[in-house]
Design a protein around this motif. Sequence first.
Motif, mmCIF file in Angstrom:
data_model
loop_
_atom_site.group_PDB
_atom_site.id
_atom_site.type_symbol
_atom_site.label_atom_id
_atom_site.label_comp_id
_atom_site.label_asym_id
_atom_site.label_seq_id
_atom_site.Cartn_x
_atom_site.Cartn_y
_atom_site.Cartn_z
ATOM 1 N N LYS A 337 22.691 -29.177 79.423
ATOM 2 C CA LYS A 337 23.578 -29.305 80.570
ATOM 3 C C LYS A 337 24.707 -28.278 80.539
ATOM 4 N N THR A 338 24.913 -27.691 79.386
ATOM 5 C CA THR A 338 25.920 -26.635 79.236
ATOM 6 C C THR A 338 25.297 -25.492 78.444
ATOM 7 N N ALA A 339 25.846 -24.323 78.623
ATOM 8 C CA ALA A 339 25.332 -23.150 77.895
ATOM 9 C C ALA A 339 25.726 -23.238 76.422
ATOM 10 N N PRO A 340 24.868 -22.760 75.522
ATOM 11 C CA PRO A 340 25.215 -22.766 74.102
ATOM 12 C C PRO A 340 26.243 -21.688 73.784
ATOM 13 N N ARG A 341 26.629 -21.633 72.542
ATOM 14 C CA ARG A 341 27.564 -20.597 72.110
ATOM 15 C C ARG A 341 26.924 -19.224 72.292
ATOM 16 N N LYS A 342 27.717 -18.300 72.757
ATOM 17 C CA LYS A 342 27.196 -16.951 72.987
ATOM 18 C C LYS A 342 26.890 -16.253 71.657
ATOM 19 N N PRO A 343 25.880 -15.390 71.654
ATOM 20 C CA PRO A 343 25.585 -14.633 70.431
ATOM 21 C C PRO A 343 26.738 -13.701 70.072
ATOM 22 N N GLU A 344 26.859 -13.406 68.805
ATOM 23 C CA GLU A 344 27.882 -12.463 68.346
ATOM 24 C C GLU A 344 27.258 -11.078 68.202
ATOM 25 N N LEU A 345 27.756 -10.137 68.978
ATOM 26 C CA LEU A 345 27.181 -8.786 68.999
ATOM 27 C C LEU A 345 27.384 -8.092 67.668
ATOM 28 N N MET A 346 26.343 -7.502 67.148
ATOM 29 C CA MET A 346 26.440 -6.768 65.898
ATOM 30 C C MET A 346 27.094 -5.400 66.138
ATOM 31 N N PRO A 347 27.724 -4.806 65.114
ATOM 32 C CA PRO A 347 28.358 -3.491 65.284
ATOM 33 C C PRO A 347 27.340 -2.459 65.763
#
Length: 351
Positions: A337-347
């Motif tokens: 029902k809600t979006a999950p945590r956004k991915p963390e972009l790698m360097p």
Amino acid sequence: PEPRPTPAAAVPAPAASAPAVPSAPASEASEASRGGRRGRFRAWKVAAAAACVVLLAGGGWLLSQGDLGGRQDDASGEQGGGPAGGDPAKAWEQWKDAKKRLTIGAKEDQPGLSFYNKDTGVWSGFDVDIAYALAGKLGYDREHVDFYGVTTANRASKLKNGEVDLVVASYSMTPEREKKDGILFVGPYYNAGSSLLVRKNSAKYDLNVAADVEEKQVEVCTARDSTYADRLQKEGYTTGKWQPDTYKECVERLLDKRSTVYAVASDDVLLAGYAQNDPTHLKLLPSGAGTEPYGVAMRKGDPLLKSKVCSGLQEILAGKEWSEMYMKDLSPLTGRKTAPRKPELMPCSGE
């Protein structure tokens, strides 16, 4: 000291036969001599001054040529030192001028992620929306984006051959994959879990968890060259002698009652799309251990493009776009029902 009169300026002696000319008085002669010397000195100074003018003019010309040459060298140095003399904005405009349209590789047969409707000619899904949003960050509107169908088996070669500029196709982003496929990743833009898709109400096997698939030693299908190909064998699952190029072909084998395939192994969100399309015959088992980070893939040797993709994806993840795309495309598959945590972009520095 006063300059000596040159021989050409000396007065010749009178001829012997010439009548004698009365000489001037000594004072007049002396004055005449001093006047002549002063005249010659003035002439010498004028000549010297003229020579200086010429030399100075010539020196100025040389100086100006040297300065021009320096500027020319600098200009050539700018051109040789990198695109647009090291100006990233100008360099990117030159990149875009050379490529009026952006071609992105995507899979045609993954409902919810990337799907091509042959009847309408429309692409849809989370990967497609990510690709459009990223293209916008690069300065391309939707009318200047072309999608090109790729498979798990051929997407790396399509990149390296220059048939596509980017690939956004549930491409598992790992250092091993970069090395094996000879490409570069920016991401992740999504983190998927692993799962198994099985037949519903199978006459021979009742498969409800991953352990059932392993214990009964039923054949599992996965796309050729996927990250699951090696993993299945290492974890004790049974696989066929050869695997198809796409997961769609795996699903077709699964639905064929004459086939020995009883399960398809892939990412949970990917398999959820097939299960939703055919709930009468297909069932998705609970997600297992492991994460598959999806990355945007590109060729090596284009640091400018990589930098732009990195900054563009960072903007997408930082804003509301990502969550909105998730709720539109993937929430119907995952049931969230809600979006999950956004991915963390790698360097993204370096290659």
